[in-house]
Design an enzyme around this catalytic site. Structure first.
Site, PDB file in Angstrom:
ATOM      1  N   TYR A 143       0.848  -1.187   0.000  1.00 39.44           N
ATOM      2  CA  TYR A 143       0.000   0.000   0.000  1.00 39.44           C
ATOM      3  C   TYR A 143       0.882   1.235   0.000  1.00 39.44           C
ATOM      4  CZ  TYR A 143      -3.383   3.457   1.722  1.00 39.44           C
ATOM      5  OH  TYR A 143      -4.183   4.552   1.872  1.00 39.44           O
ATOM      6  N   ASP A 238       9.203   2.487  -0.591  1.00 41.46           N
ATOM      7  CA  ASP A 238       8.237   3.133   0.287  1.00 41.46           C
ATOM      8  C   ASP A 238       8.578   2.723   1.715  1.00 41.46           C
ATOM      9  OD1 ASP A 238       6.086   3.857   1.864  1.00 41.46           O
ATOM     10  OD2 ASP A 238       4.584   3.374   0.358  1.00 41.46           O
ATOM     11  N   LYS A 266       5.460   9.123   8.932  1.00 43.29           N
ATOM     12  CA  LYS A 266       5.242   8.580  10.266  1.00 43.29           C
ATOM     13  C   LYS A 266       6.290   9.002  11.291  1.00 43.29           C
ATOM     14  CE  LYS A 266       2.359   4.770   8.640  1.00 43.29           C
ATOM     15  NZ  LYS A 266       1.059   5.367   8.984  1.00 43.29           N
TER      16      LYS A 266
END
Length: 426
Positions: A143, A238, A266
């Site tokens: 994702y 990613d 994050k």
């Protein structure tokens, strides 16, 4: 008896789609209603009805020091006193950029953005602009945010809610994205041959963590590196989840692979909205205002997010946080595996550093197809049994758990006992 959380959820559903601002929070995959959080500190969260939970989500990864660590809160407070947003450069942007480039040698220049989705989307646009090609290779279950071209056989909420190919994504966009099974090097090679001079880049989570948690097989990442170099495509990691969490230099440090571009988020924001993309200078220089690839953001480099991220990363380095997290993770794994063994159920436990997942399925699991063998009905019972006992795991089989510096030995021992009880009560 109606709880405050139930009342809030009922009110939220009238004004917010699904009652939540991100789909996985809705508990649709496990049934029931989400609880609403009043406050959080360290490894604990308290809902609006006063119940305490040991939290293994940590805001889905950013809370690596735990919730509301003093060093981060103080940094945000000091920054806020000087202004919440400027819309012009501030010194903290430069400091965080220098630190990221120092810790991740593959990154020579970095652009701050506001989310992991924005970072991954910008990496794709940059890869297309740099190579002059249109097609992208991604991997099933990985994702990369909710940008149109990346919602093809995606993980996280898209997988949890049974719509891996989202409505509203034009077919022409999806046709430019080729999704392959993770860990299948032969199919990667074949795809490059069949799409000669058409592949702009390969994007992946080097450690997939949005369809549960599984790992690259030996040489998989090195083969991707070689194939991208051979065919003139860019390799994009990613590391929104793994960056500065699994190691100081992320997954690329662990596996010794240098991608051309990296998406971050994050942990680098200390709990505030943030993202970043970085890579080789010659590629990054294609971004506006120096190059023809347009990217912009009113709140990019926000001083509060920059201050929080800097404070968190410097504290991790000061206390050698990654060594501490590995010790906590190893203890968690040992006690959890013992609880699983007592239950005599087919469960596959995966962990790397402070990230973990319990698949209710027999192993090995090395791709999305393996993860989808999981018993979702049993996971639902397990999730609610843990929640009732005050342990909060992700409300989906297809998500990763996170341990923080703030988790104590007592927290981990209590969690292992809860896991044992929850598995016995199935």
């Amino acid at each position: 008896m109606t709880t405050r959380s139930s009342k809030l959820f009922a009110a939220a559903q009238k004004r917010i789609p699904g009652g939540v601002n991100s789909p996985v929070r809705a508990f649709r995959n496990v049934g029931g209603e989400p609880f609403f959080v009043e406050r959080a500190a360290g490894a604990k969260i308290w809902d609006v009805d006063g119940k305490e939970y040991i939290d293994y989500i940590g805001s889905w990864g950013p809370a690596i020091l735990g919730h509301a660590p003093k060093v981060v809160v103080n940094a945000v407070r000091d920054a806020a006193a000087r202004g919440l947003s400027f819309g012009i450069p501030n010194p903290l942007e430069v400091e965080l950029a220098e630190l990221i480039c120092q810790w991740m040698p593959s990154i020579e220049k970095v652009r701050m953005v506001n989310s992991g989705t924005e970072a991954a989307m910008s990496c794709i646009r940059l890869a297309r602009g740099f190579t002059g090609r249109d097609k992208i290779i991604k991997f099933d279950g990985c994702y990369h945010g909710h940008a149109d071209s990346l919602l093809v056989t995606a993980g996280s909420g898209a997988l949890t809610h049974g719509r891996p190919n989202s409505a509203g994504v034009p077919k022409s966009f999806a046709e430019l994205t080729i999704s392959l099974p993770f860990n299948d090097v032969d199919l990667v090679r074949k795809t490059f041959v069949e799409n000669k001079n058409q592949i702009a880049g390969v994007i992946l989570e080097p450690i997939p963590a949005n369809a549960g948690l599984y790992f690259p097989k030996e040489k998989f990442l090195s083969v991707l590196r070689d194939e991208c170099a051979k065919h003139g495509a860019l390799l994009i990691f990613d590391e929104v989840m793994t960056g500065f969490r699994v190691a100081r230099g992320g997954a690329q440090e662990i596996y010794g692979i240098k991608p051309d571009l990296t998406a971050l988020g994050k942990v680098i924001g200390g709990g505030l909205p943030v993202g970043a993309l970085g890579g080789r200078a010659e590629i990054m220089d294609q971004l506006s205002p120096d190059g023809p690839v347009y990217q912009a953001g009113t709140l990019s480099g926000n001083p509060l997010a920059m201050a929080a991220g800097l404070a968190q990363l410097r504290e991790l380095e000061r206390i050698d946080g990654w060594e501490l997290l590995e010790k906590l993770g190893a203890q968690f794994e040992e006690l959890t595996r013992a609880a699983i063994a007592d239950a005599r159920i087919d469960i596959t436990f995966h962990r790397i550093g402070s990230m973990f997942c319990l698949f209710i399925a027999r192993g090995p699991i090395a791709d999305l197809a393996g993860a989808k063998r999981s018993d979702l009905e049993m996971f639902t019972k397990f999730f609610h049994a843990c929640l009732e006992r005050g342990v909060y795991f992700a409300p989906s089989q297809f998500e990763t758990g996170f341990i923080s510096i703030a988790h104590t030995q007592n927290d981990i021992e209590r969690t292992a006992n809860v896991v044992r009880e929850a598995l016995r009560s199935r």
